[in-house]
Design a protein around this motif. Structure first.
Motif, PDB file in Angstrom:
ATOM      1  N   MET A 104       0.813  -1.184   0.735  1.00  0.00           N
ATOM      2  CA  MET A 104      -0.026  -0.271  -0.295  1.00  0.00           C
ATOM      3  C   MET A 104       0.975   1.401   0.036  1.00  0.00           C
ATOM      4  SD  MET A 104      -3.090  -0.610   0.125  1.00  0.00           S
ATOM      5  CE  MET A 104      -2.697  -2.383  -1.579  1.00  0.00           C
ATOM      6  N   VAL A 105       1.493   1.121   0.443  1.00  0.00           N
ATOM      7  CA  VAL A 105       2.901   2.022   0.704  1.00  0.00           C
ATOM      8  C   VAL A 105       3.154   2.376  -0.373  1.00  0.00           C
ATOM      9  CG1 VAL A 105       4.719   3.521   1.901  1.00  0.00           C
ATOM     10  CG2 VAL A 105       2.986   2.286   3.350  1.00  0.00           C
ATOM     11  N   GLU A 106       4.462   1.631  -1.144  1.00  0.00           N
ATOM     12  CA  GLU A 106       3.779   1.528  -2.376  1.00  0.00           C
ATOM     13  C   GLU A 106       3.285   2.197  -3.564  1.00  0.00           C
ATOM     14  OE1 GLU A 106       7.460   1.057  -3.160  1.00  0.00           O
ATOM     15  OE2 GLU A 106       7.845   1.634  -1.005  1.00  0.00           O
ATOM     16  N   VAL A 107       2.241   1.430  -3.488  1.00  0.00           N
ATOM     17  CA  VAL A 107       1.240   1.919  -4.581  1.00  0.00           C
ATOM     18  C   VAL A 107       0.680   3.199  -4.416  1.00  0.00           C
ATOM     19  CG1 VAL A 107      -1.212   1.729  -5.230  1.00  0.00           C
ATOM     20  CG2 VAL A 107      -0.051   0.199  -4.888  1.00  0.00           C
ATOM     21  N   GLU A 108       0.760   4.262  -3.014  1.00  0.00           N
ATOM     22  CA  GLU A 108       0.452   5.518  -2.696  1.00  0.00           C
ATOM     23  C   GLU A 108       1.840   6.017  -2.895  1.00  0.00           C
ATOM     24  OE1 GLU A 108      -1.693   5.099   1.712  1.00  0.00           O
ATOM     25  OE2 GLU A 108       0.246   5.619   1.141  1.00  0.00           O
ATOM     26  N   TYR A 109       2.803   5.961  -3.307  1.00  0.00           N
ATOM     27  CA  TYR A 109       4.027   6.532  -3.768  1.00  0.00           C
ATOM     28  C   TYR A 109       3.610   7.214  -5.106  1.00  0.00           C
ATOM     29  CZ  TYR A 109       8.483   8.040  -4.411  1.00  0.00           C
ATOM     30  OH  TYR A 109      10.227   8.747  -5.184  1.00  0.00           O
ATOM     31  N   ALA A 110       3.547   5.466  -5.830  1.00  0.00           N
ATOM     32  CA  ALA A 110       3.912   4.736  -7.077  1.00  0.00           C
ATOM     33  C   ALA A 110       2.053   6.278  -7.786  1.00  0.00           C
ATOM     34  CB  ALA A 110       3.183   3.921  -7.721  1.00  0.00           C
ATOM     35  N   PHE A 111       1.351   6.421  -7.113  1.00  0.00           N
ATOM     36  CA  PHE A 111       0.441   7.007  -8.070  1.00  0.00           C
ATOM     37  C   PHE A 111       0.271   8.824  -6.931  1.00  0.00           C
ATOM     38  CE2 PHE A 111      -0.710   2.303  -9.741  1.00  0.00           C
ATOM     39  CZ  PHE A 111      -1.118   3.076 -10.543  1.00  0.00           C
TER      40      PHE A 111
END
Length: 79
Positions: free
Chosen positions: A46-53
Motif C-alpha cells: 500500500m505504501v508503494e502504491v501510494e508513492y507510485a500514484f
C-alpha cells in the motif's frame, strides 16, 4: 488515467514489492493469489502504491479492498 495504464504501473509495483517479475495482476487478484502477500507485505504494498500514484489511502479504504480491481477503482477516482 485509464485502467490499462494503472495496471501497467501496479504490475511494476507488485513485481518490485514481491521481487517476482512474473506477477501480473487483474481485477480478481487477491492476497491468496500471490505467495508472499501477507499482512506485513500488504502494508509495504500500500505504501508503494501510494508513492507510485501520488495518493494516500485512508484506513477504511485499505480495510474495505477485497481485490486488486477495487484498488484500481480507488486509484482511478483519485488520479
Amino acid at each position: 488515467m485509464g485502467r490499462d495504464e494503472i495496471y501497467e504501473r501496479l504490475n511494476e509495483v507488485f513485481r518490485d514489492v514481491f521481487d517476482d517479475d512474473t506477477i501480473s495482476v487483474n481485477d480478481q487478484t487477491t492476497a491468496d493469489d500471490i505467495e508472499d502477500w501477507d499482512s506485513l507485505e500488504h502494508i509495504n504494498l500500500m505504501v508503494e502504491v501510494e508513492y507510485a500514484f501520488g495518493i494516500k489511502f485512508n484506513m477504511g479504504e485499505i480495510n474495505k479492498m477485497k481485490n486488486v480491481g477495487e484498488l484500481v477503482d480507488i486509484i482511478q477516482k483519485r488520479v
